[in-house]
Design a protein around this motif. Structure first.
Motif, PDB file in Angstrom:
ATOM      1  N   TYR A   1      25.719  35.018  44.049  1.00 34.82           N
ATOM      2  CA  TYR A   1      26.832  35.713  44.691  1.00 34.82           C
ATOM      3  C   TYR A   1      27.067  37.027  43.976  1.00 34.82           C
TER       4      TYR A   1
ATOM      5  N   ALA B   1      39.515  35.485  39.361  1.00 37.28           N
ATOM      6  CA  ALA B   1      40.006  36.021  40.633  1.00 37.28           C
ATOM      7  C   ALA B   1      41.423  36.558  40.474  1.00 37.28           C
TER       8      ALA B   1
ATOM      9  N   ARG C   1      36.780  37.328  42.909  1.00 34.08           N
ATOM     10  CA  ARG C   1      36.350  35.991  42.521  1.00 34.08           C
ATOM     11  C   ARG C   1      36.032  35.974  41.023  1.00 34.08           C
ATOM     12  N   GLU C   2      35.853  34.799  40.499  1.00 35.92           N
ATOM     13  CA  GLU C   2      35.451  34.691  39.101  1.00 35.92           C
ATOM     14  C   GLU C   2      34.008  35.151  38.954  1.00 35.92           C
TER      15      GLU C   2
ATOM     16  N   ASP D   1      28.016  36.645  39.972  1.00 36.46           N
ATOM     17  CA  ASP D   1      28.005  35.312  39.382  1.00 36.46           C
ATOM     18  C   ASP D   1      26.695  35.164  38.618  1.00 36.46           C
TER      19      ASP D   1
END
Length: 416
Positions: free
Chosen positions: A72, A97, A238-239, A264
């Motif tokens: 991602y 996030a 997002r993280e 990610d």
């Protein structure tokens, strides 16, 4: 004047020249002897890679190249033309996030947001005023209609009364005609009022609907600007890990310009490409072996691009273990796309000798310990093995190392 060289000195010089010539000749003979030995009938077995042919299952595959990328990855772009005022994080930082990354100059955006908010309020007031005006106007028409209905009812009674008087000899024909004319005129005026009320209701309803649409457009514009305002507060969606961040303070930024990329780096996929000539061997779900150094990671094709770019077809591979420790973002890999499976075929190890399906001259070890050159037909292959179509039987030992120096020899003796 010239002086004669002594005889003894001339002999010494001649002996030196003879020794030099003999030395050069010796070196040449040694090199020739070595070459003859190396190209002769004998070769040391320990210098060769000899492997037995065997029966097995061959997963036919085609080779492609690939690159490891995050599973991602999301780019954050500026929704408005602005400039960067503050930077809160750095490339390589891990974020969660909603965490702020940058602060942009949003003064003009805030001004536009207030203007749209005022416009929505103004539209709401206009609509409320229009409803009140419509209600008052239509109520007046309805009252006029009721009054006219009462008047027409009275005129109808007058006609009936005149006819009754005429029947007993107290009335006249003229008075009856006048009453009937007044009644007919009243009916037309009543019908006119009914039509006017009906049309006015439609007209006012359409005008109110138009104002409602204008108000709805204003509300949507306000909502869009509110979303833009929220997006302009640059936060991590997002993280992940920041792999790119624009840190140019004070620099003008255009709408749509990239500000950051969140990736990610715990999960990965492969972006592969293959020559379009082999594109027919790509299929969704096909197994793929990914070679990373000396390790192999398995996966499958999840997407194939319908278009060719510069003679190459792009495809995406999802990995069975996408967080394997050997995976590194940006690392180039070799892919083996499996397109067919052959059971019970004769196979030999793959090597530098193999350049695709066809006929080859390979050396096979005979029962008396010699190497015999044979014409061999080879077929499909994968990373590790090549299919033997003819020329080699299971159990026979085959030289799979480079034998290009012996391509003119039919037989070679093996030496220890």
């Amino acid at each position: 004047m010239d002086r004669e060289i002594p005889k003894e000195q001339r002999k010494r010089e001649a002996r030196k020249r003879a020794f030099r010539i003999a030395g050069v000749a010796g070196v040449v003979l040694l090199a020739v002897g070595s070459a003859i030995y190396s190209l002769g009938d004998g070769i040391r077995e320990k210098d060769l890679l000899i492997s037995p042919a065997r029966r097995g299952t061959l997963e036919s595959s085609v080779t492609a190249s690939g690159k490891i990328v995050p599973l991602y990855e999301q780019a954050i772009v500026s929704p408005v033309a602005t400039r960067i005022l503050e930077v809160y994080r750095n490339e390589g930082d891990t974020v969660v996030a909603g965490e702020s990354l940058l602060r942009l100059d949003l003064q003009s955006t805030e001004t536009e947001l207030r203007r749209l908010s005022d416009e929505v309020e103004m539209r709401r007031n206009d609509m409320e005023q229009a409803r009140l005006n419509d209600a008052t106007y239509l109520t007046d028409l309805e009252m006029k209609l009721k009054t006219k209905e009462m008047a027409v009812s009275h005129l109808k009674a007058e006609v009936a009364n005149e006819r009754r008087l005429d029947s007993i000899g107290s009335g006249t024909g003229d008075r009856i005609r006048e009453a009937e004319l007044a009644y007919a005129t009243g009916q037309l005026e009543l019908e006119q009022l009914r039509m006017q009320l009906k049309n006015e209701r439609k007209s006012h309803s359409a005008a109110l609907r138009s104002k409602e649409l204008e108000g709805e457009i204003s509300r949507r514009n306000l909502m869009d600007m509110e979303r833009t305002m929220e997006d302009a507060r640059i936060k991590a969606p997002r993280e992940g890990t920041i792999t790119y961040l624009n840190k140019s303070l004070g620099t003008s930024i255009g709408a749509g310009e990239k500000l950051a990329v969140i990736s990610d780096l715990r999960h990965f996929k492969i972006e592969g490409e293959i020559p379009e000539a082999n594109s027919g061997k790509l299929a969704l779900g096909s197994a793929v072996n990914v070679r990373i150094n000396r390790n192999t990671v398995k996966g499958h094709i999840a997407h194939v691009s319908p278009q060719s770019q510069n003679g190459m077809i792009q495809f995406t591979v999802l990995l069975d273990n996408d967080n394997d420790a050997i995976l590194r973002s940006g690392l180039r890999t070799e892919l083996n796309v499996i397109y067919d499976v052959h059971d019970g075929v004769t196979i030999i190890p793959n090597g530098t000798y193999f350049e695709g399906a066809g006929s080859y001259q390979l050396f096979v070890k005979t029962a008396d310990g010699e190497l015999e050159r044979r014409s061999v037909a080879l077929g499909d292959s994968n990373f590790d093995f090549v299919e033997v179509k003819s020329g080699i039987a299971p159990g026979e030992e085959v030289v799979v190392s480079d034998m290009s120096n012996y391509k003119s020899r039919k037989k070679l003796k093996l030496k220890e």
